[in-house]
Design a protein around this motif. Sequence first.
Motif, short mmCIF file in Angstrom:
data_model
loop_
_atom_site.label_atom_id
_atom_site.label_comp_id
_atom_site.label_asym_id
_atom_site.label_seq_id
_atom_site.Cartn_x
_atom_site.Cartn_y
_atom_site.Cartn_z
N TYR A 233 0.85 -1.19 0.00
CA TYR A 233 0.00 0.00 0.00
C TYR A 233 0.89 1.24 0.00
CZ TYR A 233 -3.90 -3.07 1.28
OH TYR A 233 -4.85 -4.04 1.29
N ARG A 234 0.41 2.31 -0.67
CA ARG A 234 1.17 3.55 -0.78
C ARG A 234 0.48 4.64 0.06
NH1 ARG A 234 0.25 1.66 -5.67
NH2 ARG A 234 -1.19 3.36 -6.18
N VAL A 235 1.22 5.20 0.98
CA VAL A 235 0.68 6.17 1.93
C VAL A 235 1.50 7.45 1.88
CG1 VAL A 235 0.05 6.59 4.34
CG2 VAL A 235 0.00 4.25 3.42
N MET A 236 0.82 8.59 1.81
CA MET A 236 1.49 9.89 1.88
C MET A 236 1.09 10.59 3.17
SD MET A 236 1.56 13.05 -0.87
CE MET A 236 -0.13 13.61 -0.63
N GLU B 156 5.97 1.50 7.47
CA GLU B 156 6.87 0.72 6.62
C GLU B 156 7.19 -0.63 7.25
OE1 GLU B 156 9.32 4.01 4.00
OE2 GLU B 156 10.22 3.28 5.87
N ALA B 157 7.19 -0.67 8.58
CA ALA B 157 7.40 -1.96 9.27
C ALA B 157 6.26 -2.92 8.99
CB ALA B 157 7.55 -1.73 10.77
N SER B 158 5.09 -2.38 8.61
CA SER B 158 3.95 -3.21 8.27
C SER B 158 3.87 -3.49 6.77
CB SER B 158 2.65 -2.52 8.72
OG SER B 158 2.64 -2.36 10.12
N GLY B 159 4.93 -3.15 6.05
CA GLY B 159 5.00 -3.51 4.64
C GLY B 159 4.48 -2.46 3.68
N MET B 160 4.26 -1.23 4.15
CA MET B 160 3.74 -0.17 3.28
C MET B 160 4.87 0.69 2.74
SD MET B 160 0.41 1.02 5.51
CE MET B 160 -0.47 -0.20 6.52
N ARG B 161 4.58 1.39 1.64
CA ARG B 161 5.50 2.40 1.13
C ARG B 161 4.98 3.76 1.57
NH1 ARG B 161 6.06 2.26 -5.04
NH2 ARG B 161 7.45 4.00 -4.51
N VAL B 162 5.86 4.61 2.08
CA VAL B 162 5.43 5.87 2.68
C VAL B 162 6.28 7.02 2.14
CG1 VAL B 162 5.05 7.13 4.83
CG2 VAL B 162 4.77 4.64 4.78
N HIS C 60 1.47 8.51 -6.54
CA HIS C 60 0.14 7.87 -6.65
C HIS C 60 -0.28 7.20 -5.34
CE1 HIS C 60 0.28 8.60 -10.95
NE2 HIS C 60 1.46 8.00 -11.00
N PRO C 61 -0.41 7.97 -4.26
CA PRO C 61 -0.79 7.33 -2.98
C PRO C 61 -2.21 6.80 -3.01
CG PRO C 61 -0.93 9.72 -2.80
CD PRO C 61 -0.32 9.43 -4.15
N GLU C 62 -2.44 5.79 -2.18
CA GLU C 62 -3.79 5.26 -2.00
C GLU C 62 -4.45 5.85 -0.76
OE1 GLU C 62 -3.47 0.76 -3.64
OE2 GLU C 62 -1.86 1.40 -2.28
N VAL C 63 -3.61 6.31 0.18
CA VAL C 63 -4.09 6.95 1.40
C VAL C 63 -3.27 8.21 1.65
CG1 VAL C 63 -4.43 6.75 3.90
CG2 VAL C 63 -4.84 4.77 2.43
N VAL C 64 -3.96 9.29 2.01
CA VAL C 64 -3.28 10.52 2.42
C VAL C 64 -3.66 10.82 3.86
CG1 VAL C 64 -3.05 13.00 2.04
CG2 VAL C 64 -3.23 11.46 0.08
#
Length: 546
Positions: free
Chosen positions: A257-260, A277-283, A300-304
């Motif tokens: 998942y991509r998070v900003m 990031e420890a949970s496997g997300m890109r931030v 292209h974040p999925e969550v802001v």
Amino acid sequence: MGPDQKQAVLQKLAKLREEYRASLPGVLEAIALDAQRLETPATAEQLQSLYRKLHKLAGSAGSFGYPQLSAQARELELVLQGWIHGSEPDSNTRLQLLAQLTALDCEENVPSSTAVQAEGFTVQNIGTTKNLVYLIEDDHSVAQELTLALESFGYQVEYFDQLNEVEQAILSRRPDFLIADVLFSDADERGPQLIARLQNQLDDPLAVVFISSHDDFDTYLSAVRAGAIGYFVKPLDIATVIDCLESQLSLSAAAPYRVMIVDDDELLARHYKVVLEASGMRVEIVTQPTQVLTVMESFHPEVVLLDLNLPECRGYELAQIIRLNPAWLRVAIAYLSSEQDEQAQAHAVRHGGEDFLTKPISELRLVSAVTVRAARSRQLSDAIDRDSLTGLLKHGRIKEQVNVELERAARQNKPVSVAMIDLDHFKTVNDSYGHAVGDKVIRALSQLLRQRLRKTDSIGRYGGEEFVAVLPDCGPESAQKLLEAVRESFAALGFSVAGEHFNVTLSAGIATAAGPGENLLECADKALYQAKHSGRNCVVTAGEPE
């Protein structure tokens, strides 16, 4: 799968159906005898024995081409269930039920033309690794049919006919999937209850698929509590079961998942970044609101996650700026702020956001909240961007992906290939067998493409029976080799309708470039036309002599 292998599979299927047909009179006779031996009042043991036989018949009969018999057995099963949980019926109702039970006759239930419910494309050795499936089913006929189908799709299957046998097997070698019937004739409890207890012993629960003749709410609920990822009512549509397994495999291998995070407190933002990031997300962290649009375009974040109090503007104003771009409407926006005033929180949510998370926030709560929102955002994106039949990217999105990969290839000075793929003589398939069968052929090719191509590749349904594959960092020779393997595998797939068996082939055109400015789709389309002109069932690379 060559002709000999395909014929061997078909022979095995025919043998299983013949064995079932031969055993059916004995099954119906046993049901009739149980009915005749019912005492007045009937004992619980007698009713349970009869109920289990009807339950098994309701599932297996439909799977082997006796839909009418399956429907009759299911109706009687429901009546008997009411008898078990209710009270002794009156004499007239009892006599009518017994008459129906003793009148079940396989000779009056001629097998339908869809005896193989998979309706049956078979796939042999698709993919580079075989996923392990444990199948628990005490009806051996159904188990053999399902095992053969799963193995044809490239899964390794180990079969058990009793629940207590599988526990040790799971502890010694964990399967990728567990497929289990809901009801077992020799068990005091139903499958979901027993599997739920087994799940409690595991650190990481298994992915379980239940198969059953039941479709009532209580059974669905018990299946969910046992960790079900799928629930299928007999007679089984094998293709749908395979779709469930494939979807789960795709989910486990999905991109992070991509998070900003937009927060002027950089230290706190970095803390959140480490946790996520420890949970496997890109931030990505943005500390200045003026940088948000640029990062949105590239990341292209999925969550802001927005702080409410930012320099130069308020968080809800920034949320409204993001919402002005229609392409970003699918992005989940949550405020992450120490604002305690409920009216201020409500105002912010009404203006562009979806939720309000209050600082300080625990690590568990942060990860959970972001994961839920990212999953919903991705589901929405898939619904918007992906074709409902195949799950592949739609026409517009795959064209966008071509441009994205061309620009990336130019930046990295690496090649990118585009393949245009088309089913040969597909109109003949629709005209001869119907559009429902045509849809199954299209789904078969989409599954094959997903399994054969790399995770970095993009695949789209360009229209009708035409597909596009975008292959980054892939030169013409590698692309040719990859598409040839897909072509050979697809040509080997066997399809069957009402006892008639056929194959479908594909043609493909490939174009390769190292940067923007070239119309790769147009070049690949010309190469595809050349493949069609050359006799079909071949792969042509742009630039090859005709």
